[in-house]
Design an enzyme around this catalytic site. Structure first.
Site, PDB file in Angstrom:
ATOM      1  N   ASP A   1       1.436 -11.806   6.925  1.00 35.99           N
ATOM      2  CA  ASP A   1       0.293 -10.944   6.664  1.00 35.99           C
ATOM      3  C   ASP A   1      -0.222 -10.383   7.985  1.00 35.99           C
ATOM      4  O   ASP A   1      -0.616 -11.138   8.885  1.00 35.99           O
ATOM      5  CB  ASP A   1      -0.811 -11.747   5.965  1.00 35.99           C
ATOM      6  CG  ASP A   1      -1.900 -10.846   5.394  1.00 35.99           C
ATOM      7  OD1 ASP A   1      -1.614  -9.670   5.128  1.00 35.99           O
ATOM      8  OD2 ASP A   1      -3.030 -11.327   5.204  1.00 35.99           O
TER       9      ASP A   1
ATOM     10  N   HIS B   1     -11.195  -2.333   9.224  1.00 41.80           N
ATOM     11  CA  HIS B   1     -11.387  -3.711   8.763  1.00 41.80           C
ATOM     12  C   HIS B   1     -11.573  -4.646   9.951  1.00 41.80           C
ATOM     13  O   HIS B   1     -12.514  -5.453   9.981  1.00 41.80           O
ATOM     14  CB  HIS B   1     -10.188  -4.156   7.927  1.00 41.80           C
ATOM     15  CG  HIS B   1     -10.221  -5.600   7.556  1.00 41.80           C
ATOM     16  ND1 HIS B   1     -11.188  -6.139   6.733  1.00 41.80           N
ATOM     17  CD2 HIS B   1      -9.406  -6.639   7.900  1.00 41.80           C
ATOM     18  CE1 HIS B   1     -10.970  -7.440   6.584  1.00 41.80           C
ATOM     19  NE2 HIS B   1      -9.894  -7.765   7.280  1.00 41.80           N
TER      20      HIS B   1
ATOM     21  N   ARG C   1     -18.873 -11.012  16.409  1.00 40.55           N
ATOM     22  CA  ARG C   1     -19.091 -10.947  17.860  1.00 40.55           C
ATOM     23  C   ARG C   1     -19.969  -9.790  18.301  1.00 40.55           C
ATOM     24  O   ARG C   1     -20.231  -9.631  19.492  1.00 40.55           O
ATOM     25  CB  ARG C   1     -17.735 -10.852  18.578  1.00 40.55           C
ATOM     26  CG  ARG C   1     -16.836 -12.063  18.404  1.00 40.55           C
ATOM     27  CD  ARG C   1     -15.494 -11.865  19.082  1.00 40.55           C
ATOM     28  NE  ARG C   1     -14.731 -10.780  18.479  1.00 40.55           N
ATOM     29  CZ  ARG C   1     -13.953 -10.924  17.415  1.00 40.55           C
ATOM     30  NH1 ARG C   1     -13.842 -12.110  16.835  1.00 40.55           N
ATOM     31  NH2 ARG C   1     -13.275  -9.900  16.921  1.00 40.55           N
TER      32      ARG C   1
ATOM     33  N   GLU D   1      -8.623  -9.144  -1.053  1.00 43.98           N
ATOM     34  CA  GLU D   1      -8.234  -8.283   0.057  1.00 43.98           C
ATOM     35  C   GLU D   1      -7.261  -7.236  -0.467  1.00 43.98           C
ATOM     36  O   GLU D   1      -6.161  -7.572  -0.932  1.00 43.98           O
ATOM     37  CB  GLU D   1      -7.600  -9.091   1.194  1.00 43.98           C
ATOM     38  CG  GLU D   1      -8.582 -10.004   1.913  1.00 43.98           C
ATOM     39  CD  GLU D   1      -8.023 -10.573   3.201  1.00 43.98           C
ATOM     40  OE1 GLU D   1      -6.789 -10.573   3.364  1.00 43.98           O
ATOM     41  OE2 GLU D   1      -8.824 -11.030   4.033  1.00 43.98           O
TER      42      GLU D   1
ATOM     43  N   GLU E   1      -4.536  -4.808  -0.161  1.00 40.13           N
ATOM     44  CA  GLU E   1      -3.444  -4.627   0.793  1.00 40.13           C
ATOM     45  C   GLU E   1      -2.242  -3.988   0.114  1.00 40.13           C
ATOM     46  O   GLU E   1      -2.183  -3.859  -1.114  1.00 40.13           O
ATOM     47  CB  GLU E   1      -3.009  -5.975   1.391  1.00 40.13           C
ATOM     48  CG  GLU E   1      -4.125  -6.791   2.012  1.00 40.13           C
ATOM     49  CD  GLU E   1      -3.604  -8.013   2.759  1.00 40.13           C
ATOM     50  OE1 GLU E   1      -2.429  -7.986   3.191  1.00 40.13           O
ATOM     51  OE2 GLU E   1      -4.368  -8.983   2.911  1.00 40.13           O
TER      52      GLU E   1
ATOM     53  N   ASP F   1      -4.476 -10.496  -1.283  1.00 41.54           N
ATOM     54  CA  ASP F   1      -4.392 -11.766  -0.572  1.00 41.54           C
ATOM     55  C   ASP F   1      -5.756 -12.459  -0.670  1.00 41.54           C
ATOM     56  O   ASP F   1      -6.598 -12.341   0.213  1.00 41.54           O
ATOM     57  CB  ASP F   1      -3.999 -11.530   0.889  1.00 41.54           C
ATOM     58  CG  ASP F   1      -3.607 -12.819   1.594  1.00 41.54           C
ATOM     59  OD1 ASP F   1      -3.145 -13.743   0.912  1.00 41.54           O
ATOM     60  OD2 ASP F   1      -3.762 -12.901   2.819  1.00 41.54           O
TER      61      ASP F   1
ATOM     62  N   ARG G   1     -13.737 -17.347   2.160  1.00 45.64           N
ATOM     63  CA  ARG G   1     -14.323 -17.028   3.457  1.00 45.64           C
ATOM     64  C   ARG G   1     -15.063 -18.209   4.086  1.00 45.64           C
ATOM     65  O   ARG G   1     -15.066 -18.355   5.315  1.00 45.64           O
ATOM     66  CB  ARG G   1     -15.276 -15.837   3.315  1.00 45.64           C
ATOM     67  CG  ARG G   1     -14.628 -14.570   2.790  1.00 45.64           C
ATOM     68  CD  ARG G   1     -13.524 -14.070   3.698  1.00 45.64           C
ATOM     69  NE  ARG G   1     -13.048 -12.744   3.265  1.00 45.64           N
ATOM     70  CZ  ARG G   1     -12.052 -12.086   3.814  1.00 45.64           C
ATOM     71  NH1 ARG G   1     -11.395 -12.634   4.833  1.00 45.64           N
ATOM     72  NH2 ARG G   1     -11.674 -10.912   3.362  1.00 45.64           N
TER      73      ARG G   1
ATOM     74  N   GLN H   1     -12.497 -20.527   5.444  1.00 43.75           N
ATOM     75  CA  GLN H   1     -11.874 -19.882   6.594  1.00 43.75           C
ATOM     76  C   GLN H   1     -12.761 -19.956   7.833  1.00 43.75           C
ATOM     77  O   GLN H   1     -12.270 -20.196   8.949  1.00 43.75           O
ATOM     78  CB  GLN H   1     -11.564 -18.418   6.272  1.00 43.75           C
ATOM     79  CG  GLN H   1     -10.827 -17.671   7.367  1.00 43.75           C
ATOM     80  CD  GLN H   1     -10.450 -16.257   6.944  1.00 43.75           C
ATOM     81  OE1 GLN H   1     -10.677 -15.857   5.808  1.00 43.75           O
ATOM     82  NE2 GLN H   1      -9.868 -15.506   7.860  1.00 43.75           N
TER      83      GLN H   1
ATOM     84  N   TYR I   1     -10.596 -21.753  10.862  1.00 43.49           N
ATOM     85  CA  TYR I   1      -9.671 -20.776  11.457  1.00 43.49           C
ATOM     86  C   TYR I   1      -9.488 -20.933  12.964  1.00 43.49           C
ATOM     87  O   TYR I   1      -8.494 -20.456  13.520  1.00 43.49           O
ATOM     88  CB  TYR I   1     -10.082 -19.348  11.116  1.00 43.49           C
ATOM     89  CG  TYR I   1     -11.138 -18.737  11.991  1.00 43.49           C
ATOM     90  CD1 TYR I   1     -10.781 -17.842  13.002  1.00 43.49           C
ATOM     91  CD2 TYR I   1     -12.487 -19.025  11.809  1.00 43.49           C
ATOM     92  CE1 TYR I   1     -11.742 -17.266  13.810  1.00 43.49           C
ATOM     93  CE2 TYR I   1     -13.447 -18.452  12.617  1.00 43.49           C
ATOM     94  CZ  TYR I   1     -13.078 -17.570  13.614  1.00 43.49           C
ATOM     95  OH  TYR I   1     -14.032 -17.005  14.408  1.00 43.49           O
TER      96      TYR I   1
ATOM     97  N   LYS J   1      -6.310 -19.223   2.741  1.00 46.40           N
ATOM     98  CA  LYS J   1      -5.403 -18.151   2.338  1.00 46.40           C
ATOM     99  C   LYS J   1      -4.198 -18.634   1.533  1.00 46.40           C
ATOM    100  O   LYS J   1      -3.529 -17.828   0.885  1.00 46.40           O
ATOM    101  CB  LYS J   1      -4.872 -17.436   3.586  1.00 46.40           C
ATOM    102  CG  LYS J   1      -5.921 -16.726   4.407  1.00 46.40           C
ATOM    103  CD  LYS J   1      -6.196 -15.353   3.869  1.00 46.40           C
ATOM    104  CE  LYS J   1      -7.001 -14.532   4.850  1.00 46.40           C
ATOM    105  NZ  LYS J   1      -7.134 -13.142   4.431  1.00 46.40           N
TER     106      LYS J   1
ATOM    107  N   THR K   1      -1.664 -15.589  -3.528  1.00 42.45           N
ATOM    108  CA  THR K   1      -1.481 -14.204  -3.106  1.00 42.45           C
ATOM    109  C   THR K   1      -0.807 -13.474  -4.257  1.00 42.45           C
ATOM    110  O   THR K   1       0.294 -13.843  -4.661  1.00 42.45           O
ATOM    111  CB  THR K   1      -0.613 -14.104  -1.841  1.00 42.45           C
ATOM    112  OG1 THR K   1      -1.247 -14.815  -0.772  1.00 42.45           O
ATOM    113  CG2 THR K   1      -0.397 -12.662  -1.431  1.00 42.45           C
TER     114      THR K   1
ATOM    115  N   THR L   1      -5.886  -6.291   5.059  1.00 45.99           N
ATOM    116  CA  THR L   1      -6.888  -5.517   4.326  1.00 45.99           C
ATOM    117  C   THR L   1      -6.949  -4.078   4.834  1.00 45.99           C
ATOM    118  O   THR L   1      -6.994  -3.832   6.034  1.00 45.99           O
ATOM    119  CB  THR L   1      -8.274  -6.168   4.475  1.00 45.99           C
ATOM    120  OG1 THR L   1      -8.194  -7.525   4.047  1.00 45.99           O
ATOM    121  CG2 THR L   1      -9.307  -5.435   3.656  1.00 45.99           C
TER     122      THR L   1
ATOM    123  N   GLU M   1     -16.677  -7.206   3.669  1.00 40.12           N
ATOM    124  CA  GLU M   1     -17.188  -5.972   4.256  1.00 40.12           C
ATOM    125  C   GLU M   1     -18.174  -5.261   3.326  1.00 40.12           C
ATOM    126  O   GLU M   1     -19.207  -4.763   3.773  1.00 40.12           O
ATOM    127  CB  GLU M   1     -16.032  -5.030   4.575  1.00 40.12           C
ATOM    128  CG  GLU M   1     -15.098  -5.507   5.665  1.00 40.12           C
ATOM    129  CD  GLU M   1     -13.919  -4.564   5.818  1.00 40.12           C
ATOM    130  OE1 GLU M   1     -14.073  -3.542   6.518  1.00 40.12           O
ATOM    131  OE2 GLU M   1     -12.856  -4.837   5.240  1.00 40.12           O
TER     132      GLU M   1
END
Length: 421
Positions: free
Chosen positions: A129, A136, A145, A202, A204, A236, A240, A243, A247, A256, A260, A353, A367
């Site tokens: 992936d 995105h 951040r 997601e 995709e 996918d 969240r 994750q 992660y 994840k 899928t 995504t 998002e």
């Protein structure tokens, strides 16, 4: 002008004669076979082969069309794919009498799509992936951040990706069981264990590998498309909150690997050729192994729709386009193999995504709701920060050809409660 078949195909059908996507289906006798989609029908290739329709094709091409998976067929390469597709377009043309005038053969070869069960198109041994949509990546980075450091330093230098779990790739329509995992709320001193509260989709696309490559031998970007059979839609699914805790430093794992979903019909690059577009200029210029003269993308309209358990009809929540990907499929494949990683027939490489610059073109709940801060308002008065049990998420996509479409069908999944025990 679109090609004309002797079978009536609606103007807005995803599967005109110009398309002929390949897939694997199970009929009422329980056997799995390869077919192509034409309008509302599945054309059974094994029955065509037994009727002698492929006698002028190479024996290995005709034989591969009778298998219960596309792996052998896609491994034969573009010459074989084109020969089969050309033969099928000829047989199904309004000007060809072979099937048009043989009612008995037509009754054996044509199956209503409602009467078959679609299966995974290939035995997917490996799944990767990517993270190739600028908008995105920028949106997610901004949440984590701030806008000044939204993109990591490597993002515009290489197609970022991770290796996913191939065994949990499922065909459209398979229910999605809410996963368990460790979750650490921001104000909690230690993590808790339980079902995800932040289930996401997601939007995709993914391409299916045809001929493989040898271990230790990178695929030059100039030959990347020779290894790509075609495209499917992909969701996918993501947890969240799981994750966010797991992660760092290695990326997503349980968030994840639980499911899928992919669409069952594989649309070939030949069918997409009229919708090829030039890849926009990239800045900074990629390193030499990622440069391709006249690199390209595709104009593919994409939508995601949500239907809750109390809604009578689905509501479109995302409208985006494949052209919103920054990195091309050739660059993705070339980078994937540059260290010597070998490809195998049936491998699945996904885009990540696909989000655009507008709010409605955002390709996931993360998002759309800005991490849950701005709940999504639905026509029936319900709101959603994340997907809830009973929700059905569908993704569809198509290329617009003026008076015809080349489409992908859809990939759907309904969320069911987490397993107990």
């Amino acid at each position: 002008m679109p090609l004309e078949s002797f079978i009536d195909v609606a103007d807005d059908s995803h599967f005109p004669l110009d398309n002929l996507p390949f897939g694997v289906f199970k009929s009422s006798d329980g056997s799995a076979r390869i077919g192509v989609a034409l309008g509302d029908y599945v054309v059974d290739l094994a029955k065509l082969e037994r009727a002698g329709a492929f006698r002028d094709l190479p024996p290995e091409t005709a034989a591969a069309a009778t298998r219960d998976s596309l792996d052998e067929f896609v491994s034969l390469g573009r010459t074989a794919w084109r020969a089969m597709r050309d033969k099928l377009q000829h047989l199904l043309s309004a000007d060809t009498a072979t099937l048009r005038d043989d009612i008995a053969l037509r009754e054996r070869v044509f199956l209503d799509q409602r009467d078959v069960t679609m299966l995974l198109p290939a035995r997917i041994g490996n799944y990767t992936d990517f993270y190739s949509s600028y908008h995105h990546a920028h949106n997610v980075g901004t949440m984590l951040r701030g806008p000044e450091n939204a993109l990591m330093p490597n993002w515009k230098w290489l197609p970022v990706a991770y290796h996913g779990r191939a065994s949990s790739v499922v065909v459209s329509g398979t229910e999605v069981c809410r996963p368990h995992g460790q979750i650490k709320p921001p104000d909690a001193p230690t993590p808790m264990f339980g079902p995800t509260k932040s289930l996401d989709y997601e939007l995709e696309m993914a391409f299916l590998i045809g001929p493989g490559s040898s271990l230790g031998q990178p695929v030059p970007i100039e030959r990347a498309v020779d290894h790509i059979f075609g495209f499917v839609l992909i969701n996918d699914w993501s947890a969240r909150d799981i994750q966010a805790w797991e992660y760092q430093p290695l990326g997503p794992f349980l968030a994840k690997n639980f499911c899928t979903s992919i669409s069952p019909w594989v649309v070939t690059l030949e069918a997409l050729e009229p919708f090829r577009k030039s890849l926009p200029r990239q800045e900074p210029e990629p390193l030499s192994y990622l440069r391709l003269t006249n690199d390209f993308t595709y104009d593919i309209e994409l939508e995601a729709s949500l239907r809750t358990a109390s809604m009578d009809a689905a509501h479109v929540i995302t409208r985006t386009n494949f052209q919103n990907l920054y990195w091309s499929i050739s660059q993705q494949l070339a980078h994937h193999t540059i260290g010597g990683c070998n490809l195998e027939p049936g491998d699945l490489l996904a885009s990540g995504t696909i989000s655009g610059a507008t709010e409605q073109s955002r390709g996931c709940m993360l998002e759309l709701t800005w991490r849950g801060a701005n709940p999504l308002k639905l026509p029936n008065g319900e709101t959603r920060k994340w997907l809830e049990d009973g929700d059905t998420l569908a993704i569809t996509g198509w290329c617009e050809g003026g008076d015809y479409r080349v489409g992908f069908g859809e990939v759907t999944g309904r969320v069911v409660p987490a397993a107990t025990g």
